[in-house]
Structure formats: structure tokens, C-alpha cells
Design a protein around this motif. Structure first.
Motif, PDB file in Angstrom:
ATOM      1  N   VAL A  21       6.474  21.412  -0.442  1.00 35.19           N
ATOM      2  CA  VAL A  21       5.404  22.005  -1.255  1.00 35.19           C
ATOM      3  C   VAL A  21       4.381  22.643  -0.311  1.00 35.19           C
ATOM      4  N   SER A  22       4.736  23.755   0.262  1.00 34.34           N
ATOM      5  CA  SER A  22       3.896  24.353   1.306  1.00 34.34           C
ATOM      6  C   SER A  22       2.746  25.187   0.745  1.00 34.34           C
ATOM      7  N   LEU A  23       2.815  25.573  -0.533  1.00 37.74           N
ATOM      8  CA  LEU A  23       1.725  26.338  -1.144  1.00 37.74           C
ATOM      9  C   LEU A  23       0.732  25.437  -1.877  1.00 37.74           C
ATOM     10  N   GLY A  24       1.070  24.171  -2.046  1.00 35.44           N
ATOM     11  CA  GLY A  24       0.246  23.254  -2.824  1.00 35.44           C
ATOM     12  C   GLY A  24       0.878  22.977  -4.174  1.00 35.44           C
ATOM     13  N   HIS A  25       0.533  21.838  -4.739  1.00 35.44           N
ATOM     14  CA  HIS A  25       1.120  21.430  -6.019  1.00 35.44           C
ATOM     15  C   HIS A  25       0.639  22.321  -7.157  1.00 35.44           C
ATOM     16  N   ALA A  26       1.564  22.575  -8.096  1.00 34.98           N
ATOM     17  CA  ALA A  26       1.266  23.361  -9.296  1.00 34.98           C
ATOM     18  C   ALA A  26       0.643  24.702  -8.938  1.00 34.98           C
ATOM     19  N   HIS A  27       1.212  25.375  -7.937  1.00 28.23           N
ATOM     20  CA  HIS A  27       0.687  26.683  -7.537  1.00 28.23           C
ATOM     21  C   HIS A  27       0.818  27.657  -8.715  1.00 28.23           C
ATOM     22  N   PRO A  28      -0.254  28.314  -9.122  1.00 22.33           N
ATOM     23  CA  PRO A  28      -0.229  29.087 -10.376  1.00 22.33           C
ATOM     24  C   PRO A  28       0.803  30.209 -10.385  1.00 22.33           C
ATOM     25  N   ARG A  29       0.988  30.867  -9.272  1.00 20.57           N
ATOM     26  CA  ARG A  29       1.946  31.975  -9.253  1.00 20.57           C
ATOM     27  C   ARG A  29       3.376  31.458  -9.428  1.00 20.57           C
ATOM     28  N   ALA A  66      -2.747  24.924   0.548  1.00 19.36           N
ATOM     29  CA  ALA A  66      -3.784  24.589  -0.427  1.00 19.36           C
ATOM     30  C   ALA A  66      -4.952  23.817   0.193  1.00 19.36           C
ATOM     31  N   LEU A  67      -4.779  23.301   1.396  1.00 20.81           N
ATOM     32  CA  LEU A  67      -5.877  22.605   2.077  1.00 20.81           C
ATOM     33  C   LEU A  67      -7.018  23.567   2.337  1.00 20.81           C
ATOM     34  N   ASP A  68      -8.233  23.041   2.362  1.00 21.66           N
ATOM     35  CA  ASP A  68      -9.366  23.856   2.797  1.00 21.66           C
ATOM     36  C   ASP A  68     -10.056  23.143   3.955  1.00 21.66           C
ATOM     37  N   GLU A  69     -11.104  23.763   4.486  1.00 19.81           N
ATOM     38  CA  GLU A  69     -11.769  23.205   5.663  1.00 19.81           C
ATOM     39  C   GLU A  69     -12.395  21.854   5.355  1.00 19.81           C
ATOM     40  N   ALA A  70     -12.891  21.671   4.145  1.00 21.97           N
ATOM     41  CA  ALA A  70     -13.476  20.387   3.771  1.00 21.97           C
ATOM     42  C   ALA A  70     -12.419  19.283   3.800  1.00 21.97           C
ATOM     43  N   ASP A  71     -11.193  19.591   3.351  1.00 17.32           N
ATOM     44  CA  ASP A  71     -10.104  18.615   3.409  1.00 17.32           C
ATOM     45  C   ASP A  71      -9.811  18.230   4.856  1.00 17.32           C
ATOM     46  N   ILE A  72      -9.762  19.232   5.725  1.00 14.58           N
ATOM     47  CA  ILE A  72      -9.487  18.966   7.140  1.00 14.58           C
ATOM     48  C   ILE A  72     -10.598  18.116   7.735  1.00 14.58           C
ATOM     49  N   ASP A  73     -11.853  18.481   7.452  1.00 13.59           N
ATOM     50  CA  ASP A  73     -12.988  17.730   8.007  1.00 13.59           C
ATOM     51  C   ASP A  73     -12.971  16.283   7.521  1.00 13.59           C
ATOM     52  N   HIS A  74     -12.663  16.083   6.246  1.00 14.00           N
ATOM     53  CA  HIS A  74     -12.576  14.715   5.715  1.00 14.00           C
ATOM     54  C   HIS A  74     -11.471  13.938   6.426  1.00 14.00           C
ATOM     55  N   LEU A 112       0.836  -1.206   0.000  1.00 15.28           N
ATOM     56  CA  LEU A 112       0.000   0.000   0.000  1.00 15.28           C
ATOM     57  C   LEU A 112       0.869   1.253   0.000  1.00 15.28           C
ATOM     58  N   ALA A 113       1.896   1.238  -0.833  1.00 16.26           N
ATOM     59  CA  ALA A 113       2.742   2.417  -1.022  1.00 16.26           C
ATOM     60  C   ALA A 113       2.365   3.031  -2.364  1.00 16.26           C
ATOM     61  N   PRO A 114       1.497   4.038  -2.376  1.00 16.80           N
ATOM     62  CA  PRO A 114       1.026   4.586  -3.652  1.00 16.80           C
ATOM     63  C   PRO A 114       2.149   5.244  -4.447  1.00 16.80           C
ATOM     64  N   VAL A 115       2.167   4.992  -5.726  1.00 13.85           N
ATOM     65  CA  VAL A 115       3.082   5.672  -6.645  1.00 13.85           C
ATOM     66  C   VAL A 115       2.288   6.792  -7.308  1.00 13.85           C
ATOM     67  N   ILE A 116       2.817   7.992  -7.269  1.00 15.64           N
ATOM     68  CA  ILE A 116       2.043   9.183  -7.627  1.00 15.64           C
ATOM     69  C   ILE A 116       2.053   9.429  -9.135  1.00 15.64           C
ATOM     70  N   SER A 117       0.885   9.735  -9.659  1.00 10.71           N
ATOM     71  CA  SER A 117       0.740  10.146 -11.051  1.00 10.71           C
ATOM     72  C   SER A 117       0.885  11.661 -11.187  1.00 10.71           C
ATOM     73  N   HIS A 118       0.140  12.414 -10.349  1.00  8.19           N
ATOM     74  CA  HIS A 118       0.189  13.874 -10.434  1.00  8.19           C
ATOM     75  C   HIS A 118      -0.454  14.470  -9.183  1.00  8.19           C
ATOM     76  N   GLY A 119      -0.270  15.772  -9.044  1.00 10.82           N
ATOM     77  CA  GLY A 119      -0.865  16.464  -7.907  1.00 10.82           C
ATOM     78  C   GLY A 119      -1.341  17.846  -8.309  1.00 10.82           C
ATOM     79  N   ARG A 120      -2.334  18.324  -7.573  1.00 12.45           N
ATOM     80  CA  ARG A 120      -2.806  19.692  -7.762  1.00 12.45           C
ATOM     81  C   ARG A 120      -3.341  20.192  -6.429  1.00 12.45           C
ATOM     82  N   GLY A 121      -2.847  21.336  -6.026  1.00  7.51           N
ATOM     83  CA  GLY A 121      -3.277  21.873  -4.748  1.00  7.51           C
ATOM     84  C   GLY A 121      -2.896  20.955  -3.608  1.00  7.51           C
ATOM     85  N   ALA A 122      -3.868  20.584  -2.779  1.00 11.31           N
ATOM     86  CA  ALA A 122      -3.622  19.721  -1.625  1.00 11.31           C
ATOM     87  C   ALA A 122      -3.882  18.256  -1.917  1.00 11.31           C
TER      88      ALA A 122
END
Length: 453
Positions: free
Chosen positions: A82-90, A407-415, A52-62
Motif C-alpha cells: 500500500v505505497s499510496l496510502g490506504h483507501a487512496h481516492p483515485r 500518504a505520510l506527512d512531515e508531522a507523521d515523520i516528526d511524531h 501487543l499484536a494489534p488487530v486492525i479495524s480500518h485504515g486511511r492514508g498513513a
């Protein structure tokens, strides 16, 4: 909070069907061509439950997606980088602009001056800076510079902090010391965090031999009142260089690092991780008098400070400037703390609600949370960590730590908290049974630093 029994039952049923066949095949492919199957030991397959060691395809945000198509809320992104989240637009936009202009030249680009000026404006306690690609090179350069400046051979490191460099002067002190001469290791001594008396005794025992004190200014615990100030005074009194490793504390504690937050200025400091939001850039910064020894404007012996072919790649420096601007203008450090506080409170409530509040612990500064998994006797346990990680993965949470990104939001935390509650329900069952083995799915996860594979 507490999880409802029907939801826990549904979670258990779904858990039995959770598998990562494509990740499993990809891990086998990785192991065939890369020693250990990863380029960082902390990312190794052995750090995760068996198969159960996931190999990553891609990321966006959190969020990240594995090659099996599963989406996870991700913590500890890029080992805290990656403290701002993946693929941060700026950040990605700043990088794209430079990629079209060339990445590396035979002479410095003007961007190097701009990046250095930006860094020194963000970390005003430093007077000069030199960039590199990883934290190990920067911290080893600080050690080399301290030895050159003092003429002393020994390095004193904080024994309570887990990692400073891949180089021999540090790795020789760990369980993975194979290949490192004892003569090298003997030149590194250690002191306990928070204990000024013990540090003073060490400096007295090796009077005139210790070139530098190397430590993280803060870690899981806040520095005791007056500790960093006292360490600064000890370094001055004994004529050694004070080095702050700010790889983690830089930006997460404040935009100017822990030194900016606590008001204690080291002689040298090293930054990385959050500095590039995943792009490879690190920094050695410090007092001009010391840093110039690695330059051309002094009359002493030259110090081979940092000289890396890719140290000033323009796109990485552009990423660093974008990161710093984002932190300052958008109050990112405050957001990290707010998110971490919400997560810590939720996890503690979930653990308490399931009767494991003394076994699943959340520790550290809100912007840099880790968790501990303790057995029935209150001892750290790799099997219980395995159980916990396995249940988090099954719930769509990838969390070797609880280090948050902006990049996390409250819904991510609640989940996350909901999934933690389900994991804690199983944790309670294992404690009651007196053995977590039936819930591990295979061998336990292993510590990074160990003598045998």
C-alpha cells in the motif's frame, strides 16, 4: 535530537498502562480458525511483542486503527503493497467504477488489453505481460518458462535475498522445508549478491544445467558498479535466463522498476506489491520470444505459464492502472524517497542522541527502509527488536520496518522520530543493565523462517 527526561518519564508511565484486550481476544479467535492466526507469516502474532499484536479495524492514508480504538502511524503498509496510502481516492474510485460492471467473465475483457498496454508503457523494457494475483505465482511462472526455454533443470537464486515464492523450488531452501522432497530442493542452487566471480564459478560448476538466475536487482544495498551489467553478460554467455524479482523494487526504485533505474534489462521480471496499492495483482513481464512460449503463436511445446481464474479481475486491473497513472503524474517515487530520507535522518539523530547510534540502525534505499536492532556486542537481537517494537507501539507507531508510504506527512515523520527517541532511551537503559528482559513484557519476537513453531 534527544528526548527530554520529563517526556521520557511520562512515556514510561503511560507505557505501563498500554494494553490491547480486544486485539488479544481477536488474535485468539484468529488462531482458532486460521493456522498461525494470519494469512501471511510476516503478519503473524509471533512477529510482535507478546499480547501487543494489534488487530486492525480500518485504515486511511498513513494511519490504521486497531479494534481497541488506538490509532497508529503505519509503516510497511500491507507488506509494502500500500505505497499510496490506504483507501487512496483515485484507486478506490477506479475500483468502484468496475465493480458495477462485473468482475470476472468467461472471456477476456477489453480492460485486460488496456491494463497490459498501460503496464508496458510504464515498464518499457518489457515486451509482453501476464497478470496474476500474487508474486509467488508470477515468479514460479518465470522459473517454469526458463526451464522450458533452456531445457535445463536447475534454478540459481540469490542467497542474500529472503523470499521469492511459496512454491517448493524456493521454500525447500529455507528452514521451513517440511513437506518438500529433497529431490526438488537439490535442483535449486544459490549465488551471493554482488559477487560476479562466485556466480561465474557456480555457472561453470553446473555448466549447461542452470536454467535461470533469480534475484532482486537491489535490496538493502545498492548494486556494486557494473554488477547488474556483469550478471547480464554472464547469463548471455552461459545461455541462461536472467530473472529480476521486482516485487519490492518495482515502483519504489522508479516507475519502471530497478531495471529502468539502472538501465539493465532482464529476460523476465516479476512485479506486485505496490502495483495494486493493496488490491491483489501481480505481473510477469519480459521478452516476447520467451513470453510467447506460454501463448498460442509458436510451434514448440506449450508452457503452462499462468492460468488463474481470478488473474484478470477487472477491479484489480483498474486499481493497477490507477496506481501507475498516479505514480507517473504525481511523482510518487520521488516523494517516497524524500519522506524516507527525512525519516532516516531523524531516526539516526534520535538514536545517536540517546547513545544507541551503533545499535539501532536504519538501512536500505530511502523508499524502502528497514531497521536493525543490535545487542551490546553488535549482533542482531530479537529481544532488543522486541523492546524497540513494544515502545513504538506504545507511542502509536506500527513499524515492523520503516518502509514509507506516500500518504505520510512531515508531522507523521516528526511524531515517529519523537517516539523512536523515547524507545532509544529505554534501549540505552537495557544496554546499561546488560539485559533487555525486564522491558520485553513477555517472550521475544521470532524470525519468520524457523524450523519449529
Amino acid at each position: 535530537m534527544s528526548a527530554e527526561e520529563p517526556r521520557t518519564a511520562e512515556f514510561d508511565a503511560a507505557a505501563e498502562e498500554f494494553a490491547l484486550p480486544r486485539s488479544r481476544a481477536a488474535n485468539a479467535r484468529l488462531r482458532t480458525v486460521i493456522p498461525g492466526g494470519a494469512h501471511t507469516y510476516a503478519k503473524g502474532e509471533d512477529q510482535y511483542p507478546e499480547d501487543l499484536a494489534p488487530v486492525i479495524s480500518h485504515g486511511r492514508g498513513a494511519h490504521v486503527w486497531d479494534v481497541d480504538g488506538n490509532r497508529y502511524v503505519e509503516y510497511g503498509s500491507g507488506l509494502r503493497s500500500v505505497s499510496l496510502g490506504h483507501a487512496h481516492p483515485r484507486v478506490t474510485e477506479a475500483v468502484r467504477r468496475e465493480l458495477d460492471r462485473g468482475a470476472n467473465f468467461v472471456r477476456p475483457s477489453v480492460l485486460e488489453a488496456e491494463a497490459a498496454e498501460r503496464f508496458l508503457a510504464t515498464v518499457p523494457t518489457a515486451e509482453m505481460v501476464k497478470f496474476a494475483k500474487n508474486g509467488s505465482d508470477a515468479t514460479t511462472a518465470a522459473v517454469r518458462l526458463a526451464r522450458a526455454a533452456t531445457g535445463r533443470p536447475r534454478v540459481a537464486i540469490c542467497a542474500d535475498h529472503p523470499f521469492f515464492s511459496v512454491d517448493d523450488w524456493f521454500i525447500g531452501t529455507t528452514a521451513m522445508s517440511a513437506g518438500i522432497p529433497a529431490a526438488t530442493t537439490e535442483l535449486t542452487v544459490s549465488f551471493p549478491y554482488g559477487d560476479l566471480a562466485a556466480t561465474e564459478a557456480l555457472l561453470g560448476r553446473y555448466e549447461g544445467e542452470i536454467a535461470c538466475l533469480v534475484l532482486e536487482p537491489a535490496a538493502a544495498e545498492e548494486p556494486p558498479p557494473g554488477y547488474l551489467e556483469g550478471l547480464r553478460a554472464l547469463a548471455d554467455r552461459h545461455g541462461c535466463v536472467l530473472v529480476f524479482d521486482e516485487m519490492i523494487t518495482g515502483f519504489r526504485w522508479s516507475e519502471a522498476g530497478a531495471q529502468g533505474l539502472y538501465g539493465v534489462t532482464p529476460d523476465l521480471s516479476t512485479f506486485g506489491k505496490a502495483l495494486g496499492n493493496g488490491f491483489a495483482v501481480s505481473a510477469l513481464a519480459g521478452r516476447r520470444e520467451l513470453m510467447e512460449r506460454g501463448g498460442l503463436r509458436h510451434s514448440g511445446d506449450r508452457v503452462f505459464l499462468l492460468s488463474t481464474t481470478h488473474g484478470a479481475e477487472t477491479h484489480s486491473l483498474a486499481a493497477a492502472m490507477a496506481v501507475q497513472a498516479t505514480y507517473v503524474e504525481e511523482g510518487v517515487t520521488a516523494r517516497l524517497h524524500a519522506l524516507g530520507e527525512r525519516l532516516a535522518a531523524g531516526v539516526r539523530e534520535a538514536a545517536a542522541g540517546m547513545g544507541v547510534g551503533e545499535h539501532v540502525l536504519v538501512r536500505g534505499r530511502a523508499s524502502n527502509l528497514v531497521f536493525a536492532t543490535l545487542d551490546a556486542h553488535g549482533r542482531p537481537s530479537q529481544p532488543y527488536r522486541t523492546l524497540f517494537l513494544r515502545r513504538l507501539l506504545m507511542g502509536g507507531v506500527l513499524a515492523p520496518s520503516f518502509v514509507v508510504s506516500a500518504a505520510l506527512d512531515e508531522a507523521d515523520i516528526d511524531h515517529t522520530v519523537e517516539v523512536v527517541a523515547g524507545a532509544c532511551a529505554v534501549y540505552r537503559k537495557a544496554l546499561d543493565a546488560g539485559d533487555p528482559t525486564p522491558w520485553l513484557g513477555g517472550r521475544p519476537v521470532k524470525p519468520v523462517f524457523r524450523r519449529r513453531a
